[in-house]
Write an enzyme that holds these catalytic residues in place. Structure first.
Site, PDB file in Angstrom:
ATOM      1  N   ARG A 229       0.834  -1.192   0.000  1.00  0.00           N
ATOM      2  CA  ARG A 229       0.000   0.000   0.000  1.00  0.00           C
ATOM      3  C   ARG A 229       0.873   1.247   0.000  1.00  0.00           C
ATOM      4  O   ARG A 229       1.735   1.412   0.869  1.00  0.00           O
ATOM      5  CB  ARG A 229      -0.927   0.009   1.219  1.00  0.00           C
ATOM      6  CG  ARG A 229      -1.964   1.126   1.187  1.00  0.00           C
ATOM      7  CD  ARG A 229      -2.979   0.939   2.312  1.00  0.00           C
ATOM      8  NE  ARG A 229      -3.723  -0.302   2.153  1.00  0.00           N
ATOM      9  CZ  ARG A 229      -4.770  -0.433   1.360  1.00  0.00           C
ATOM     10  NH1 ARG A 229      -5.204   0.585   0.646  1.00  0.00           N
ATOM     11  NH2 ARG A 229      -5.395  -1.592   1.268  1.00  0.00           N
TER      12      ARG A 229
ATOM     13  N   THR B 295      -0.809   7.693  -1.302  1.00  0.00           N
ATOM     14  CA  THR B 295      -2.107   7.557  -1.968  1.00  0.00           C
ATOM     15  C   THR B 295      -3.009   6.538  -1.281  1.00  0.00           C
ATOM     16  O   THR B 295      -4.220   6.518  -1.508  1.00  0.00           O
ATOM     17  CB  THR B 295      -1.915   7.118  -3.423  1.00  0.00           C
ATOM     18  OG1 THR B 295      -1.369   5.788  -3.461  1.00  0.00           O
ATOM     19  CG2 THR B 295      -0.980   8.080  -4.157  1.00  0.00           C
TER      20      THR B 295
ATOM     21  N   ASP C 159      -2.826 -11.826  12.536  1.00  0.00           N
ATOM     22  CA  ASP C 159      -2.157 -11.653  11.247  1.00  0.00           C
ATOM     23  C   ASP C 159      -1.799 -13.024  10.683  1.00  0.00           C
ATOM     24  O   ASP C 159      -0.940 -13.730  11.217  1.00  0.00           O
ATOM     25  CB  ASP C 159      -0.885 -10.805  11.420  1.00  0.00           C
ATOM     26  CG  ASP C 159      -0.265 -10.437  10.086  1.00  0.00           C
ATOM     27  OD1 ASP C 159       0.192 -11.352   9.361  1.00  0.00           O
ATOM     28  OD2 ASP C 159      -0.223  -9.240   9.749  1.00  0.00           O
TER      29      ASP C 159
END
Length: 215
Positions: free
Chosen positions: A110, A114, A206
């Site tokens: 990611r 943005t 996770d």
């Protein structure tokens, strides 16, 4: 094996073996070795339904007793694409049932500015556009990465795509369904939602860290 339809394109498994193994996955005391084995086993069990619509053709062969008319797979071949890194844990389970399928890989991160997913790695079979591809990702949380990965596959002329995950949040399902209404989603279970850190609740933590023993 049975499943419930979340909607016409989303299938949630209710098989007792899958639900039992997902419960063991969730347990914070499940160690790395057992966690890996469980992810692989659940993926293998889910493969039965993910491949249910594969076409068959009738052939004739000779058994030790006589001639039999029976069926074998035909039509488009299948491939799988794990999203790095957690998707890797689901690969072996599918390969146990379908050792002939080809495996691609896709990696995303990611962008901090943005906040959009960026592809940093993609390696697919040369004939990927001629195959039905199953995208593998244990956790469907926000749906951002899965949606982006599907888009990247479509940009490479892959038109038949399914998404297979272990645990999904409603937010992730809605995201994928809104961006890619043509993609079927297969989940072992759907949890209540996301927390403020975008983790699935109650989830299992996770998945990548638990698969590979990292933090």
């Amino acid at each position: 094996m049975t499943f419930e339809k979340y909607d016409d394109m989303v299938f949630v498994f209710d098989h007792p073996l899958i639900q039992h193994k997902v419960s063991l996955l969730r347990d914070k005391n499940t160690d790395t070795k057992e966690f890996r084995e469980l992810v692989s086993e659940i993926a293998m069990l889910m493969t039965y339904e993910v491949t249910r619509d594969m076409p068959l053709k009738e052939i004739e062969l000779e058994t030790p007793i006589g001639i039999a008319r029976t069926k074998v797979l035909s039509g488009k071949k299948m491939g799988i694409v794990p999203i790095l890194r957690a998707g890797l844990g689901m690969v072996d389970g599918m390969l146990r049932l379908m050792p002939m399928i080809k495996v691609g890989h896709i990696g995303l991160y990611r962008d901090h500015e943005t906040l959009e997913p960026v592809e940093y790695y993609c390696k697919l079979p040369e004939d990927a556009s001629d195959r039905e591809m199953v995208l593998l990702d244990p956790m469907l949380a926000t749906g951002g990465s899965a949606s982006a990965a599907i888009s990247f596959l479509k940009q490479r002329d892959i038109t038949q795509i399914k998404l297979m995950c272990l645990i999904a949040a409603p937010e992730g399902i809605r995201k994928v369904r809104s961006v890619h209404p043509d993609v079927q989603i297969f989940c072992a279970c759907v949890d209540q939602g996301l927390n403020s850190d975008a983790y699935i609740v109650p989830g299992l933590g996770d998945a990548g860290d638990r698969l590979f023993g990292t933090k």
